[in-house]
Design an enzyme around this catalytic site. Structure first.
Site, PDB file in Angstrom:
ATOM      1  N   GLU A   1     -16.367  -1.383  42.212  1.00 59.75           N
ATOM      2  CA  GLU A   1     -16.349  -1.655  43.650  1.00 59.75           C
ATOM      3  C   GLU A   1     -17.448  -2.625  44.080  1.00 59.75           C
ATOM      4  OE1 GLU A   1     -14.134   2.414  45.214  1.00 59.75           O
ATOM      5  OE2 GLU A   1     -16.284   2.498  44.842  1.00 59.75           O
TER       6      GLU A   1
ATOM      7  N   GLU B   1     -16.276   9.579  49.428  1.00 63.16           N
ATOM      8  CA  GLU B   1     -17.666   9.239  49.789  1.00 63.16           C
ATOM      9  C   GLU B   1     -17.907   8.918  51.266  1.00 63.16           C
ATOM     10  OE1 GLU B   1     -15.998   7.355  47.378  1.00 63.16           O
ATOM     11  OE2 GLU B   1     -16.712   8.507  45.649  1.00 63.16           O
TER      12      GLU B   1
ATOM     13  N   ASP C   1      -3.680   4.012  45.682  1.00 63.72           N
ATOM     14  CA  ASP C   1      -2.648   5.003  45.313  1.00 63.72           C
ATOM     15  C   ASP C   1      -2.205   5.755  46.562  1.00 63.72           C
ATOM     16  OD1 ASP C   1      -5.562   6.261  44.607  1.00 63.72           O
ATOM     17  OD2 ASP C   1      -4.254   7.769  45.495  1.00 63.72           O
TER      18      ASP C   1
HETATM   19  N1  ADE Z   1      -9.861   7.328  45.987  1.00 63.70           N
HETATM   20  C1  ADE Z   1      -8.772   6.588  45.701  1.00 63.70           C
HETATM   21  N2  ADE Z   1      -7.683   7.367  45.578  1.00 63.70           N
HETATM   22  C2  ADE Z   1      -8.088   8.636  45.791  1.00 63.70           C
HETATM   23  C3  ADE Z   1      -7.429   9.882  45.793  1.00 63.70           C
HETATM   24  N3  ADE Z   1      -6.124   9.991  45.545  1.00 63.70           N
HETATM   25  N4  ADE Z   1      -8.161  10.997  46.046  1.00 63.70           N
HETATM   26  C4  ADE Z   1      -9.493  10.891  46.294  1.00 63.70           C
HETATM   27  N5  ADE Z   1     -10.160   9.730  46.295  1.00 63.70           N
HETATM   28  C5  ADE Z   1      -9.474   8.610  46.064  1.00 63.70           C
END
Ligand code: ADE
Length: 231
Positions: free
Chosen positions: A12, A173, A196
């Site tokens: 990141e 975070e 996702d």
């Molecule tokens: N960061 C990116 N995708 C995530 C997810 N499915 N759950 C928690 N943090 C994430």
């Protein structure tokens, strides 16, 4: 002006370090902090490692040890809103902790006494981000981001978080960084690119799109930094 740029994972902040080229590296409290001057500003960058505890430590260190006057977070998130697809950008208007639960005492989810369920991100930087999005010709959605110490890969949990907090995206975070910055009066901005859909395929999608989505977010945050330098 000292500006902090924070991520959770190396992927990141790597695109930003690459753009800066030269920087000074300091080891502090188990993390690396990267300092550089950029367009007349002092930048300090770090990735915290994943989760609320590590991100709390890093955000507090950036503010208290490195003197950050504003903090920008760049990273990836899981989508809750069906309007958010992989690669899309979302800026947090408010952050909450979806796994904070003392409901046994009659309190709402996300609440502890003397805290609040939601913490507001800096309105000025949100307004600036809309200008940046327009100039870049990139769609930018805004909404509530829910944070917890869980990688969510489950439709039921994702729906519960969406319904309980009105959240559009989730990650691990933002909510803790928000609490730290709010307490220390440091204006903060949390940007995420979707990796996702927090569903049963989330871990595969995350692995596939972490890097490209992290780059999307980092490029946007650097444009924000350019704008802040001109102010
Ligand atoms: N960061 C990116 N995708 C995530 C997810 N499915 N759950 C928690 N943090 C994430």
């Amino acid at each position: 002006m000292t500006l902090a740029i924070m991520g959770a994972m190396p992927e990141e902040i790597a695109p930003i370090l690459k753009k800066l080229g030269t920087y000074k590296t300091t080891n502090y409290a188990g993390n690396k902090y990267y300092e550089a001057t950029y367009k007349g500003m002092n930048l300090v960058l770090a990735y915290s490692k994943i989760g609320k505890v590590f991100s709390t430590l890093t955000a507090a260190t950036l503010c208290e040890h490195f003197g950050a006057e504003k903090l920008l977070f760049s990273g990836v998130a899981g989508a809750i809103s069906p309007k958010l697809k992989v690669g899309d950008l979302i800026v947090a208007t408010q952050l909450t902790q979806h796994d904070l639960d003392i409901t046994a005492f009659g309190h709402p989810f996300g609440y502890v006494p003397e805290g609040s369920v939601f913490v507001d991100a800096d309105k000025e930087m949100i307004a600036l981000s809309k200008i940046v999005a327009q100039e870049m010709g990139k769609p930018l959605q805004e909404g509530i981001i829910a944070t917890g110490d869980q990688f969510v890969a489950n439709e039921e949990r994702k729906s519960w978080i969406g319904e309980t907090f009105g959240a559009d995206a989730l990650e691990m975070e933002g909510g803790s960084v928000a609490v730290v910055c709010d307490a220390l009066n440091v204006p903060f901005f949390i940007l995420r690119a979707i990796s996702d859909a927090a569903d049963m395929d989330a871990s595969f999608s995350f692995d596939e799109f972490l890097e490209t989505s992290a780059v999307e977010s980092a490029e946007f945050v650097m444009k924000m930094v350019d704008k802040l330098a001109k102010k």
